[in-house]
Design an enzyme around this catalytic site. Structure first.
Site, PDB file in Angstrom:
ATOM      1  N   SER A  23       0.725  -1.207  -0.190  1.00  0.00           N
ATOM      2  CA  SER A  23       0.109  -0.098  -0.123  1.00  0.00           C
ATOM      3  C   SER A  23       0.922   1.276   0.035  1.00  0.00           C
ATOM      4  CB  SER A  23      -0.926  -0.219   1.143  1.00  0.00           C
ATOM      5  OG  SER A  23      -1.616   1.362   1.448  1.00  0.00           O
ATOM      6  N   ASN A 129      -5.653  -0.632   7.372  1.00  0.00           N
ATOM      7  CA  ASN A 129      -4.325   0.239   8.031  1.00  0.00           C
ATOM      8  C   ASN A 129      -4.653   0.804   9.342  1.00  0.00           C
ATOM      9  OD1 ASN A 129      -2.318   1.677   8.304  1.00  0.00           O
ATOM     10  ND2 ASN A 129      -2.652   2.836   6.596  1.00  0.00           N
ATOM     11  N   CYS A 132      -3.208   4.494  11.459  1.00  0.00           N
ATOM     12  CA  CYS A 132      -3.691   5.713  11.541  1.00  0.00           C
ATOM     13  C   CYS A 132      -3.783   6.246  13.032  1.00  0.00           C
ATOM     14  CB  CYS A 132      -5.127   5.906  10.943  1.00  0.00           C
ATOM     15  SG  CYS A 132      -4.920   4.971   9.069  1.00  0.00           S
ATOM     16  N   LYS A 167      -3.413  -4.621   8.742  1.00  0.00           N
ATOM     17  CA  LYS A 167      -1.908  -4.414   8.809  1.00  0.00           C
ATOM     18  C   LYS A 167      -1.592  -3.811   9.790  1.00  0.00           C
ATOM     19  CE  LYS A 167       1.375  -2.188   5.867  1.00  0.00           C
ATOM     20  NZ  LYS A 167       1.687  -1.305   4.463  1.00  0.00           N
ATOM     21  N   ILE A 193       5.061  -5.662   8.135  1.00  0.00           N
ATOM     22  CA  ILE A 193       5.019  -4.597   8.857  1.00  0.00           C
ATOM     23  C   ILE A 193       4.668  -3.023   8.151  1.00  0.00           C
ATOM     24  CG2 ILE A 193       6.256  -5.308  11.035  1.00  0.00           C
ATOM     25  CD1 ILE A 193       8.496  -3.564  10.040  1.00  0.00           C
TER      26      ILE A 193
HETATM   27  C1  LIG Z   1       5.830   6.579   0.245  1.00  0.00           C
HETATM   28  C2  LIG Z   1       5.205   5.608   0.942  1.00  0.00           C
HETATM   29  C3  LIG Z   1       3.671   5.698   1.380  1.00  0.00           C
HETATM   30  C4  LIG Z   1       3.105   4.649   2.276  1.00  0.00           C
HETATM   31  N1  LIG Z   1       1.813   4.518   2.272  1.00  0.00           N
HETATM   32  C5  LIG Z   1       1.047   3.666   2.965  1.00  0.00           C
HETATM   33  C6  LIG Z   1      -0.359   3.730   2.870  1.00  0.00           C
HETATM   34  O1  LIG Z   1      -0.861   4.459   2.621  1.00  0.00           O
HETATM   35  N2  LIG Z   1      -0.960   2.833   3.712  1.00  0.00           N
HETATM   36  C7  LIG Z   1      -0.314   1.852   4.225  1.00  0.00           C
HETATM   37  O2  LIG Z   1      -0.866   0.792   4.949  1.00  0.00           O
HETATM   38  N3  LIG Z   1       1.119   1.834   4.126  1.00  0.00           N
HETATM   39  C8  LIG Z   1       1.754   2.512   3.493  1.00  0.00           C
HETATM   40  N4  LIG Z   1       3.150   2.592   3.409  1.00  0.00           N
HETATM   41  C9  LIG Z   1       3.680   1.441   3.941  1.00  0.00           C
HETATM   42  C10 LIG Z   1       4.170   0.157   3.017  1.00  0.00           C
HETATM   43  O3  LIG Z   1       2.957  -0.214   2.524  1.00  0.00           O
HETATM   44  C11 LIG Z   1       5.017  -0.799   3.765  1.00  0.00           C
HETATM   45  O4  LIG Z   1       4.339  -1.324   4.811  1.00  0.00           O
HETATM   46  C12 LIG Z   1       6.429  -0.300   4.363  1.00  0.00           C
HETATM   47  O5  LIG Z   1       6.835   0.587   3.281  1.00  0.00           O
HETATM   48  C13 LIG Z   1       7.324  -1.328   4.548  1.00  0.00           C
HETATM   49  O6  LIG Z   1       7.875  -1.926   3.093  1.00  0.00           O
HETATM   50  P1  LIG Z   1       8.887  -1.729   2.200  1.00  0.00           P
HETATM   51  O7  LIG Z   1      10.166  -1.770   3.136  1.00  0.00           O
HETATM   52  O8  LIG Z   1       8.967  -2.790   1.380  1.00  0.00           O
HETATM   53  O9  LIG Z   1       8.509  -0.529   1.648  1.00  0.00           O
HETATM   54  C14 LIG Z   1       3.917   3.547   2.773  1.00  0.00           C
HETATM   55  C15 LIG Z   1       5.176   3.526   2.609  1.00  0.00           C
HETATM   56  C16 LIG Z   1       5.858   4.412   1.663  1.00  0.00           C
HETATM   57  C17 LIG Z   1       7.304   4.371   1.468  1.00  0.00           C
END
Ligand SMILES: Cc1cc2nc3c(=O)[nH]c(=O)nc-3n(C[C@H](O)[C@H](O)[C@H](O)COP(=O)(O)O)c2cc1C
Ligand SMILES: Cc1cc2nc3c(=O)[nH]c(=O)nc-3n(C[C@H](O)[C@H](O)[C@H](O)COP(=O)(O)OP(=O)(O)OC[C@H]3O[C@@H](n4cnc5c(N)ncnc54)[C@H](O)[C@@H]3O)c2cc1C
Lengths: 307, 254
Positions: A23, A129, A132, A167, A193
């Site tokens: 996400s 999610n 929040c 999540k 996570i």
């Molecule tokens: C720019 C950005 C925006 C994100 N927006 C959301 C979001 O809107 N909702 C959510 O549940 N997680 C969000 N995440 C978290 C990611 O879905 C993920 O859980 C987290 O980045 C760890 O995974 P990664 O290391 O592969 O990025 C966001 C992460 C990034 C980097």
């Protein structure tokens, strides 16, 4: 020799392979469709949608850090109605399960977005999610407290018959207690996570690098933390875990799968390489073939720990 | 599109300023002035984000150029590239300068590295025989980049340097009002630091000249998905990478 079977089932939905886009890093898929064939993904999780549109936080919203990045986007999105009108119909052209991530400031807002999303076409599952902040409780994240998290999930459960994924935030004392609480409340799968709280300072200007001071760390820097949490939670619950955090290669994904993840989601890695989800799918298949496994489920949780 | 591009040429054109030409026919063919490329710098996992650079030139149909200043890790890595090295590039990205209204006279306003996207534009305008005037500013004479190119491509150059080593001693925004009065442009295309662009936008509005600005902001995906690189506009946050990087200056909440 036949190709190994990569299909998995998460929260009752069938994925052709265990690789999902996380996400917030993949928008609603549109922007990446020119780089990869979305039909090849196991599933797509949308950017978190709230009932009403959100404008998000002021810039700077991101900052690169050693082996990672901080972000504080602030859940910018155009609201549930615009999403259902503009993005869901576009996604329907693909053979791709769409998991809609939802958020809110209080239980009522979560329920409103849940109800709205549950009556539109093209949604395979919900991902709640719970990172929040709960504005009615001083902004403490719903995901920080097992009771608050469970209450939220139980309420959402009554608003929808869609498969429910929850999540989790890693910024908690006891991740296992929270996972168990939300599973009891009706979660059919757990994603973990979300990002790890962090900050960075520009010593020349003496200012925080993010306008909102604190943000969420993602990328390879958080992989060991995520892996540990996935391992602990997967042992303790009997619904599938979607492993997320710093996954950038098939080897990373396989670490999570061996530790007990039934599927994985790729976030930050797509920024560097939009092809990374596809490379990860191919690498997992290669690993199974090379090691003589016929199906992915043979290695889920197959971690061997010496006595 | 995402391509592997080979370095064809690399020059240090001023202290810490490099120009690299890449073999990238598919990007070159569709590139428009004002668009940018997103470059993977370094092979290791510790570079998490690509680096964005304006397309400095793409007129040869099979190659593109970038012009950049070394300011940190990514640009240091780029500065060490050698001819024949191969680099992972995504592009062309974003929306370039809009020439829809077929302006009669154009003024290019370039502060420092802001010259990077404007050379491609000047070249295109010269080919179309558009009357183009340039106002350029930099810290010193050495950093008035592409001066000879501009001389060839545009009718007139007015320059300011902070140390007075060439042109007027001062800032680009000190000389812009007089240049507008003298050359009467129908539209201004500007690129440079945010504070300069804000001032340019203000001057353009006061002088009642249309103005488009190419903005920079910290970027992650570069394709419009992550909502990191937003700018506040009259109609809410917009993405610099996908809705810009070129915006009508009146749209921005300066
Ligand atoms: C720019 C950005 C925006 C994100 N927006 C959301 C979001 O809107 N909702 C959510 O549940 N997680 C969000 N995440 C978290 C990611 O879905 C993920 O859980 C987290 O980045 C760890 O995974 P990664 O290391 O592969 O990025 C966001 C992460 C990034 C980097
Ligand atoms: C659309 C666009 C076009 C650009 N065109 C040019 C150009 O033609 N020539 C040129 O010299 N520079 C240009 N820049 C700025 C250039 O992207 C940065 O100088 C570069 O990213 C710095 O990387 P670094 O690793 O050397 O610096 P570091 O400071 O080590 O970078 C750390 C992080 O901050 C980001 N960053 C730092 N400065 C900037 C900046 N000004 N804008 C955006 N991100 C930044 C980096 O990408 C990286 O993610 C452009 C920026 C944008 C957004």
């Amino acid at each position: 020799m036949s190709r190994p079977d990569l299909a998995v089932e998460i929260a009752g939905i069938k994925l052709k392979n265990p690789v999902i886009t996380a996400s917030g890093t993949f928008g609603y898929g549109r922007e990446y469709a020119e780089f990869i064939d979305l039909n090849r993904l196991g599933a797509l999780v949308t950017k978190t949608i709230t009932f009403q549109p959100r404008s998000g936080n002021p810039v700077p919203r991101i900052c690169e850090t050693p082996s990672g990045m901080l972000n504080s986007i602030g859940l910018q999105n155009n609201g549930a109605e615009a999403f259902a009108a503009n993005d869901l119909p576009w996604l329907a052209q693909f053979d791709l399960p769409v998991i809609v991530s939802i958020g809110g400031d209080d239980i009522d807002q979560y329920c409103r977005v849940t109800k709205f999303i549950s009556q539109v076409e093209g949604v395979s599952a919900l991902e709640v999610n719970i990172s929040c902040p709960n504005v009615k409780f001083g902004g403490l994240g719903f995901g920080r407290d097992p009771r608050m998290a469970a209450d939220l999930v139980a309420k959402i459960r009554t608003c929808s018959t869609l498969p429910l994924i929850v999540k989790l935030s890693p910024n908690v004392g006891d991740i296992v207690a929270i996972a168990q609480a939300v599973v009891r409340a009706g979660a059919q799968a757990i994603s973990l996570i979300n990002t790890v709280l962090g900050m960075a300072v520009d010593i020349e200007s003496k200012r925080p690098r993010l306008k909102s001071v604190v943000g969420g760390l993602s990328g390879p820097a958080i992989k060991p933390i995520a892996l540990r949490m996935v391992w602990e939670v997967a042992k303790a619950i009997d619904v599938p875990v979607i492993g997320i955090g710093g996954i950038a290669s098939a080897a990373d994904a396989l670490e999570f799968i061996l530790a007990g993840a039934g599927a994985v989601a790729v976030g930050t890695a797509v920024f560097m390489d939009p092809q990374s989800p596809i490379k990860i799918i191919e690498g997992i298949e290669e690993y199974l073939t090379k090691n003589g496994y016929d199906k992915i489920s043979d290695i889920v949780g197959a971690l061997e720990i010496a006595e | 599109m995402q391509v592997k591009a080979t370095v064809l040429q690399k020059d240090e054109v001023a202290p810490q300023v490099h120009k690299i030409r890449f073999f990238a026919p598919r990007i070159a063919k569709s590139a428009q002035p004002g668009q940018f490329v997103h470059i993977k710098c370094g092979e290791e996992q510790n570079y998490i984000l690509r680096r964005p650079f304006s397309i400095h030139q793409a007129n040869s149909s099979d190659s593109i150029e970038i012009l950049f200043k070394v300011v940190g890790r990514g640009t240091s890595w780029l500065a060490k590239l050698k001819v024949k090295d191969s680099v992972d590039i995504i592009g062309p990205l974003g929306n370039g300068f809009s020439l829809k209204s077929r302006p009669g006279k154009i003024m290019l306003v370039a502060g420092g590295m802001g010259i990077a996207p404007l050379i491609f534009l000047a070249d295109k305008l010269a080919k179309e025989h558009t009357k183009t005037y340039t106002v350029i500013g930099a810290a010193n004479k050495e950093l008035l980049l592409d001066y000879m190119n501009l001389k060839r491509l545009t009718r007139k150059i007015t320059a300011a340097t902070e140390d007075g080593s060439q042109g007027v001693k001062g800032l680009i925004t000190d000389i812009l009002p007089a240049a507008i009065t003298e050359d009467h442009p129908d539209v201004i295309f500007a690129c440079g630091p945010f504070s300069m662009l804000r001032e340019v936008a203000f001057i353009a509005r006061r002088e009642d000249v249309d103005c488009q600005v190419a903005l920079e902001e910290l970027m992650a995906c570069g394709v419009g998905a992550c909502l990191a690189c937003v700018v506040k506009t009259k109609t809410g946050f917009k993405r610099v990478c996908a809705d810009g990087p070129v915006f009508d200056s009146r749209e921005i909440e300066w």
